[in-house]
Scaffold this motif. Structure first.
Motif, PDB file in Angstrom:
ATOM      1  N   ARG A 223      -7.785 -12.979  -4.368  1.00 32.69           N
ATOM      2  CA  ARG A 223      -8.558 -12.403  -5.476  1.00 32.69           C
ATOM      3  C   ARG A 223      -8.523 -10.883  -5.385  1.00 32.69           C
ATOM      4  O   ARG A 223      -8.784 -10.306  -4.320  1.00 32.69           O
ATOM      5  CB  ARG A 223      -9.999 -12.927  -5.434  1.00 32.69           C
ATOM      6  N   CYS A 224      -8.224 -10.255  -6.518  1.00 30.32           N
ATOM      7  CA  CYS A 224      -8.008  -8.803  -6.565  1.00 30.32           C
ATOM      8  C   CYS A 224      -9.276  -8.019  -6.174  1.00 30.32           C
ATOM      9  O   CYS A 224     -10.390  -8.356  -6.607  1.00 30.32           O
ATOM     10  CB  CYS A 224      -7.587  -8.438  -7.983  1.00 30.32           C
ATOM     11  N   ALA A 225      -9.083  -6.965  -5.393  1.00 26.47           N
ATOM     12  CA  ALA A 225     -10.212  -6.129  -4.953  1.00 26.47           C
ATOM     13  C   ALA A 225     -10.939  -5.487  -6.136  1.00 26.47           C
ATOM     14  O   ALA A 225     -12.123  -5.184  -6.043  1.00 26.47           O
ATOM     15  CB  ALA A 225      -9.700  -5.037  -4.015  1.00 26.47           C
ATOM     16  N   HIS A 226     -10.249  -5.315  -7.255  1.00 32.06           N
ATOM     17  CA  HIS A 226     -10.862  -4.614  -8.391  1.00 32.06           C
ATOM     18  C   HIS A 226     -11.930  -5.467  -9.071  1.00 32.06           C
ATOM     19  O   HIS A 226     -13.103  -5.110  -9.063  1.00 32.06           O
ATOM     20  CB  HIS A 226      -9.780  -4.179  -9.394  1.00 32.06           C
ATOM     21  N   HIS A 227     -11.522  -6.623  -9.645  1.00 31.85           N
ATOM     22  CA  HIS A 227     -12.485  -7.463 -10.359  1.00 31.85           C
ATOM     23  C   HIS A 227     -12.218  -8.940 -10.161  1.00 31.85           C
ATOM     24  O   HIS A 227     -12.476  -9.747 -11.047  1.00 31.85           O
ATOM     25  CB  HIS A 227     -12.451  -7.159 -11.870  1.00 31.85           C
ATOM     26  N   ASN A 228     -11.636  -9.252  -8.995  1.00 29.44           N
ATOM     27  CA  ASN A 228     -11.403 -10.667  -8.682  1.00 29.44           C
ATOM     28  C   ASN A 228     -10.300 -11.339  -9.495  1.00 29.44           C
ATOM     29  O   ASN A 228     -10.301 -12.574  -9.634  1.00 29.44           O
ATOM     30  CB  ASN A 228     -12.695 -11.476  -8.873  1.00 29.44           C
ATOM     31  N   GLY A 229      -9.408 -10.579 -10.066  1.00 35.34           N
ATOM     32  CA  GLY A 229      -8.292 -11.177 -10.813  1.00 35.34           C
ATOM     33  C   GLY A 229      -7.425 -12.025  -9.881  1.00 35.34           C
ATOM     34  O   GLY A 229      -7.324 -11.733  -8.693  1.00 35.34           O
ATOM     35  N   PRO A 230      -6.784 -13.095 -10.419  1.00 38.05           N
ATOM     36  CA  PRO A 230      -5.967 -13.972  -9.574  1.00 38.05           C
ATOM     37  C   PRO A 230      -4.579 -13.371  -9.313  1.00 38.05           C
ATOM     38  O   PRO A 230      -3.713 -13.413 -10.181  1.00 38.05           O
ATOM     39  CB  PRO A 230      -5.866 -15.250 -10.422  1.00 38.05           C
ATOM     40  N   VAL A 246       1.494  -7.258  -8.975  1.00 38.83           N
ATOM     41  CA  VAL A 246       0.724  -6.557 -10.008  1.00 38.83           C
ATOM     42  C   VAL A 246      -0.329  -7.522 -10.540  1.00 38.83           C
ATOM     43  O   VAL A 246       0.000  -8.617 -11.024  1.00 38.83           O
ATOM     44  CB  VAL A 246       1.634  -6.103 -11.176  1.00 38.83           C
ATOM     45  N   CYS A 247      -1.592  -7.141 -10.435  1.00 34.33           N
ATOM     46  CA  CYS A 247      -2.681  -8.015 -10.892  1.00 34.33           C
ATOM     47  C   CYS A 247      -2.566  -8.235 -12.407  1.00 34.33           C
ATOM     48  O   CYS A 247      -2.375  -7.283 -13.165  1.00 34.33           O
ATOM     49  CB  CYS A 247      -4.026  -7.373 -10.541  1.00 34.33           C
ATOM     50  N   PRO A 248      -2.713  -9.496 -12.851  1.00 37.56           N
ATOM     51  CA  PRO A 248      -2.547  -9.768 -14.289  1.00 37.56           C
ATOM     52  C   PRO A 248      -3.696  -9.233 -15.146  1.00 37.56           C
ATOM     53  O   PRO A 248      -3.559  -9.179 -16.359  1.00 37.56           O
ATOM     54  CB  PRO A 248      -2.501 -11.299 -14.350  1.00 37.56           C
ATOM     55  N   TRP A 249      -4.826  -8.863 -14.546  1.00 35.07           N
ATOM     56  CA  TRP A 249      -5.975  -8.469 -15.368  1.00 35.07           C
ATOM     57  C   TRP A 249      -5.954  -6.997 -15.768  1.00 35.07           C
ATOM     58  O   TRP A 249      -6.059  -6.674 -16.935  1.00 35.07           O
ATOM     59  CB  TRP A 249      -7.284  -8.812 -14.648  1.00 35.07           C
ATOM     60  N   HIS A 250      -5.838  -6.088 -14.827  1.00 33.41           N
ATOM     61  CA  HIS A 250      -5.851  -4.659 -15.199  1.00 33.41           C
ATOM     62  C   HIS A 250      -4.720  -3.870 -14.546  1.00 33.41           C
ATOM     63  O   HIS A 250      -4.725  -2.642 -14.611  1.00 33.41           O
ATOM     64  CB  HIS A 250      -7.183  -3.995 -14.819  1.00 33.41           C
ATOM     65  N   GLY A 251      -3.801  -4.567 -13.883  1.00 33.29           N
ATOM     66  CA  GLY A 251      -2.605  -3.893 -13.400  1.00 33.29           C
ATOM     67  C   GLY A 251      -2.676  -3.250 -12.026  1.00 33.29           C
ATOM     68  O   GLY A 251      -1.738  -2.549 -11.638  1.00 33.29           O
ATOM     69  N   SER A 252      -3.741  -3.456 -11.257  1.00 29.37           N
ATOM     70  CA  SER A 252      -3.734  -2.917  -9.893  1.00 29.37           C
ATOM     71  C   SER A 252      -2.546  -3.507  -9.152  1.00 29.37           C
ATOM     72  O   SER A 252      -2.224  -4.690  -9.305  1.00 29.37           O
ATOM     73  CB  SER A 252      -5.024  -3.278  -9.145  1.00 29.37           C
ATOM     74  N   THR A 253      -1.891  -2.674  -8.348  1.00 30.20           N
ATOM     75  CA  THR A 253      -0.646  -3.089  -7.707  1.00 30.20           C
ATOM     76  C   THR A 253      -0.774  -2.932  -6.193  1.00 30.20           C
ATOM     77  O   THR A 253      -1.192  -1.869  -5.715  1.00 30.20           O
ATOM     78  CB  THR A 253       0.518  -2.227  -8.246  1.00 30.20           C
ATOM     79  N   GLY A 264      -3.815   1.943  -9.225  1.00 33.51           N
ATOM     80  CA  GLY A 264      -5.162   1.491  -9.567  1.00 33.51           C
ATOM     81  C   GLY A 264      -5.147   0.663 -10.833  1.00 33.51           C
ATOM     82  O   GLY A 264      -4.087   0.311 -11.322  1.00 33.51           O
ATOM     83  N   PRO A 265      -6.322   0.321 -11.341  1.00 31.56           N
ATOM     84  CA  PRO A 265      -7.624   0.933 -11.086  1.00 31.56           C
ATOM     85  C   PRO A 265      -8.259   0.642  -9.723  1.00 31.56           C
ATOM     86  O   PRO A 265      -9.202   1.344  -9.356  1.00 31.56           O
ATOM     87  CB  PRO A 265      -8.514   0.373 -12.202  1.00 31.56           C
ATOM     88  N   ALA A 266      -7.830  -0.380  -8.982  1.00 34.42           N
ATOM     89  CA  ALA A 266      -8.434  -0.580  -7.659  1.00 34.42           C
ATOM     90  C   ALA A 266      -8.141   0.642  -6.809  1.00 34.42           C
ATOM     91  O   ALA A 266      -7.041   1.200  -6.876  1.00 34.42           O
ATOM     92  CB  ALA A 266      -7.860  -1.823  -7.000  1.00 34.42           C
TER      93      ALA A 266
HETATM   94  S1  FES Z   1      -8.982  -7.557 -11.505  1.00 40.43           S
HETATM   95 FE1  FES Z   1      -7.145  -6.921 -10.680  1.00 40.43          FE
HETATM   96  S2  FES Z   1      -6.802  -5.012 -11.552  1.00 40.43           S
HETATM   97 FE2  FES Z   1      -8.722  -5.593 -12.326  1.00 40.43          FE
END
Ligand code: FES
Length: 287
Positions: A223-230, A246-253, A264-266
């Motif tokens: 789960r992504c550090a930013h907002h828990n994206g898968p 690359v996170c599918p939700w907001h692109g943190s890599t 970022g954004p993470a």
């Molecule tokens: S949840 Fe992964 S970049 Fe926002």
């Protein structure tokens, strides 16, 4: 009073009325801040921590010190200098805050919008306080300064709510780590994992991403550090010769071999576990 404030802020979170303004402001912020490289710098990717909370110390510290000097005799010049330092130091905090705000969830953005508005009023009051002091109107300057301090206190309350109640800017993957009991846990037989192809497994109910590079294994929280994206639904890309997800939700890599945050954004790295291979079995430990 505390409970009343908390209730008020909870109402803010649920106020769709703010969304049209927030959506327009978000577009403006994104357009103004331009490239991914600039946004990464402002998020604090290079620091491995969000930059905004560090930068707000400067104006708050300077303004608070000025408020103390304002009650002491013979400290007008020093107080004026601190108001000037705080006002100038607020600008980087504004820019980094706006950049972080643009990547928040809808509820967080509502509270963040009011947080930004409150701090803008405080900044205007301190600007007016500085102008009054430079014109020799110290009584008015002091009054405006104290008013600014009260407003900045309200802004700080909202900022605290954003982080500590709504989790903005904190590493969202960490709770998954607490769910893992014990130390070494079996992840799977080494031959289950193909070179360069991330696989998902569960450890104590927490999903992890397993990445193999030759005989080296990395086990990251999924789960992504930013907002828990898968991250298991993310895209695999190559950056500077390294495989990254690359996170599918907001692109943190994140770099797969060590969880380093690349974009970022993470601003936090993705948490990795310790690994070892025992009799052909890959094991991972959260501690
Ligand atoms: S949840 Fe992964 S970049 Fe926002």
């Amino acid at each position: 009073m505390g409970a009343g404030m908390a209730r008020l802020v909870t109402r803010l979170e649920r106020l769709p009325l703010l969304d049209s303004v927030a959506d327009r402001a978000r577009k403006l912020v994104r357009a103004a801040l331009g490239s991914q490289r600039v946004r990464d710098v402002l998020h604090g990717v290079w620091l491995g921590h969000p930059l905004h909370p560090a930068l707000v110390q400067m104006p708050i510290g300077a303004w608070l010190s000025a408020a103390v000097l304002d009650v002491l005799p013979g400290q007008r010049t020093a107080a004026t200098a601190l108001i000037g330092v705080g006002t100038a130091g607020a600008l980087p905090a504004v820019v980094t805050g706006a950049n972080d705000w643009a990547s928040l969830s809808r509820e967080q953005r509502r509270v963040g919008l009011v947080h930004a508005g409150t701090n803008t009023v405080a900044l205007a009051l301190y600007g007016a306080s500085l102008t009054a002091r430079l014109r020799g109107r110290h009584t008015m300057g002091r009054g405006l300064g104290y008013l600014g301090l009260a407003v900045v206190g309200a802004g700080a309350y909202l900022g605290g709510h954003l982080s500590y109640s709504l989790g903005a800017g904190v590493n969202q993957a960490v709770p998954g780590l607490w769910l893992m009991r014990g130390t070494w846990q079996r992840v799977g037989a080494v031959e289950e994992f193909s070179q360069g192809e991330p696989a998902v497994r569960k450890l104590g109910g927490t999903p992890v991403l397993v990445y193999r590079e030759a005989d080296r294994f990395t086990v990251l929280l999924e789960r992504c550090a930013h907002h828990n994206g898968p991250l298991s639904d993310g895209t695999i890309v190559e950056i500077d010769g390294d495989s990254c997800v690359v996170c599918p939700w907001h692109g943190s890599t994140y770099r797969l071999r060590d969880g380093l945050v690349v974009h970022g954004p993470a601003a936090n790295d993705q948490i990795t576990l310790r690994t070892r291979v025992v009799e052909g079995q890959l094991e991972a430990s959260p501690v």
